[in-house]
Write an enzyme that holds these catalytic residues in place. Structure first.
Site, PDB file in Angstrom:
ATOM      1  N   CYS A 285      -1.139  -3.358   0.614  1.00 50.40           N
ATOM      2  CA  CYS A 285       0.176  -3.177   0.840  1.00 50.40           C
ATOM      3  C   CYS A 285       0.836  -2.074  -0.360  1.00 50.40           C
ATOM      4  O   CYS A 285       1.412  -1.167  -0.146  1.00 50.40           O
ATOM      5  CB  CYS A 285       1.023  -4.678   0.252  1.00 50.40           C
ATOM      6  SG  CYS A 285       0.655  -5.383  -1.368  1.00 50.40           S
ATOM      7  N   HIS A 336       3.072  -9.124  -3.137  1.00 48.12           N
ATOM      8  CA  HIS A 336       3.236  -8.134  -1.884  1.00 48.12           C
ATOM      9  C   HIS A 336       4.430  -7.170  -2.177  1.00 48.12           C
ATOM     10  O   HIS A 336       5.328  -7.767  -2.765  1.00 48.12           O
ATOM     11  CB  HIS A 336       3.579  -9.269  -0.739  1.00 48.12           C
ATOM     12  CG  HIS A 336       3.275  -8.258   0.496  1.00 48.12           C
ATOM     13  ND1 HIS A 336       2.186  -7.521   0.760  1.00 48.12           N
ATOM     14  CD2 HIS A 336       4.218  -8.266   1.613  1.00 48.12           C
ATOM     15  CE1 HIS A 336       2.545  -7.102   1.938  1.00 48.12           C
ATOM     16  NE2 HIS A 336       3.705  -7.495   2.545  1.00 48.12           N
ATOM     17  N   GLU A 348       5.296  -2.267   6.053  1.00 45.13           N
ATOM     18  CA  GLU A 348       4.337  -2.955   5.233  1.00 45.13           C
ATOM     19  C   GLU A 348       2.940  -2.868   5.584  1.00 45.13           C
ATOM     20  O   GLU A 348       2.372  -2.685   6.886  1.00 45.13           O
ATOM     21  CB  GLU A 348       4.766  -4.590   4.844  1.00 45.13           C
ATOM     22  CG  GLU A 348       4.698  -5.005   6.388  1.00 45.13           C
ATOM     23  CD  GLU A 348       4.841  -6.759   5.897  1.00 45.13           C
ATOM     24  OE1 GLU A 348       4.874  -7.106   4.950  1.00 45.13           O
ATOM     25  OE2 GLU A 348       5.276  -7.486   6.956  1.00 45.13           O
TER      26      GLU A 348
END
Length: 373
Positions: A285, A336, A348
């Site tokens: 990520c 994240h 993402e």
């Protein structure tokens, strides 16, 4: 005031440290998970809107005895005190989120009453203690003084806008019941919305740091990504285009990230050759964010833990294309990160076995948002 009671990326924490952090932050983490999906969004709908209308009726002159609002059992006393908190916040240019925090705090500490006493030497709306340096008892009985002291303390809390209402209140109050503030968020939001809307536009205009009485487009149905319907992993929703008003560098970053769609996630991957044969060239990520912005000429740090400090904090209700949004874990240490694309969409690299993909922002519990341009 009551006494205090007892990622994704290349950084690896020891099991002992992870356990200790999880233990200390369990309550705050749960509060973050239970917070509204857009953190700073003031349009919560349902009962909040209904309560806002009732408060508005009282502000418009209706007899408070005939307007029943749960937990505002003394509206003739409580609502004027709430007005003081809001107007003081506007005078100090405190964002709307901070005013909601103050209202929720006063509801928990005093039920919005200017009390003569409390726990030990606590007094006033926020039950502040002269013995802890908040001021004299006489000063703390002045709602404007007490509110000003609260706001000044809140604004000194690093990253307070990334915290939940309960976490931000606790950071100031150091209560023995740190999660208790959360239950007042809806009522505090309704009070803020009704009171702010009742003020002259010139007064509202003083709130130059994001204290809007309305919600941004992120809070509007159809702008939260839900209108796109199911989005097959690794694909671009039909009809999506990068918004015309996107910053040129954000546009380049989004375009580069979109070229990585469909490539498999790799924890610790550099994202320098996502389509190549070496798994470590794929994206996790934070490397997706780093490389996307690198191709736009913007240097970012490598890990999610570091990227949450890049640029400047922004409200989740005022996102622009290219903003980084963070979820999972806690606001101070999210696990994240993704990139807002506009039109309620986020790109993402989600997790192991999943490809780089586009998801609606409604799938996200936003803990923090940063603008790196």
């Amino acid at each position: 005031m009551k006494a205090l009671a007892a990622g994704l990326g290349v950084v690896v924490l020891s099991p002992v440290l992870l356990f200790g952090t999880a233990t200390m932050m369990a309550t705050a983490s749960q509060a973050a998970q239970n917070n509204s999906q857009f953190g700073d969004c003031l349009t919560t709908g349902g009962s909040t809107d209904a309560v806002t209308k009732k408060i508005t009726k009282i502000l418009d002159g209706a007899d408070s005895k005939n307007v029943h609002i749960k937990d505002l059992t003394l509206p003739a006393t409580q609502i004027p005190n709430a007005q003081t908190i809001v107007t003081t916040g506007l005078d100090l240019h405190v964002p709307a989120r901070g005013q909601v925090v103050a209202l929720a705090t006063a509801m928990q500490e005093s039920r919005l009453r200017n009390l003569d006493s409390g726990d030990r030497d606590s007094v006033g709306l926020f039950q502040q203690r002269p013995g802890q340096g908040w001021g004299t008892a006489q000063q703390l009985h002045d709602p404007v003084y007490a509110t000003t002291k609260f706001y000044k303390a809140l604004l000194k809390v690093h990253g307070w806008q990334q915290l939940t209402v309960a976490q931000a209140a606790q950071a100031v109050q150091a209560s023995g019941f740190p999660t208790a503030y959360a239950k007042w968020e809806s009522l505090a939001t309704a009070l803020y919305k009704a009171i702010a809307a009742s003020l002259p536009h010139s007064a509202q205009g003083k709130d130059t740091k994001g204290a809007s009485s309305g919600a941004s487009s992120v809070c509007v149905p159809g702008k939260n990504g839900s209108s796109w319907g199911p989005i097959p992993e690794g694909t671009v929703p039909k009809g999506y285009k990068i918004p015309k008003d996107a910053d040129p560098k954000a546009r380049r970053a989004i375009e580069w990230a979109m070229h990585q769609l469909g490539t498999l996630y790799q924890w610790g991957g550099t994202c320098t050759a996502a389509h190549g044969p070496d798994p470590m060239g794929r994206c996790d990520c934070s490397s997706l964010m780093q490389q996307a912005y690198a191709h736009a000429g913007v240097k970012l740090t490598r890990t999610t833990y570091a990227q949450v400090h890049e640029g400047k904090a922004v409200s989740a209700t005022h996102l622009r294309p290219g903003d980084l949004i963070f979820s999972r874990g806690i606001a101070a240490r999210p696990e994240h990160v993704g990139m807002f694309m506009g039109d309620g969409l986020v790109i993402e690299a989600p997790r192991t076995t999943k490809p780089v993909r586009i998801t609606p922002i409604t799938d996200w519990t936003i803990l923090a948002a940063r603008r790196v341009l």
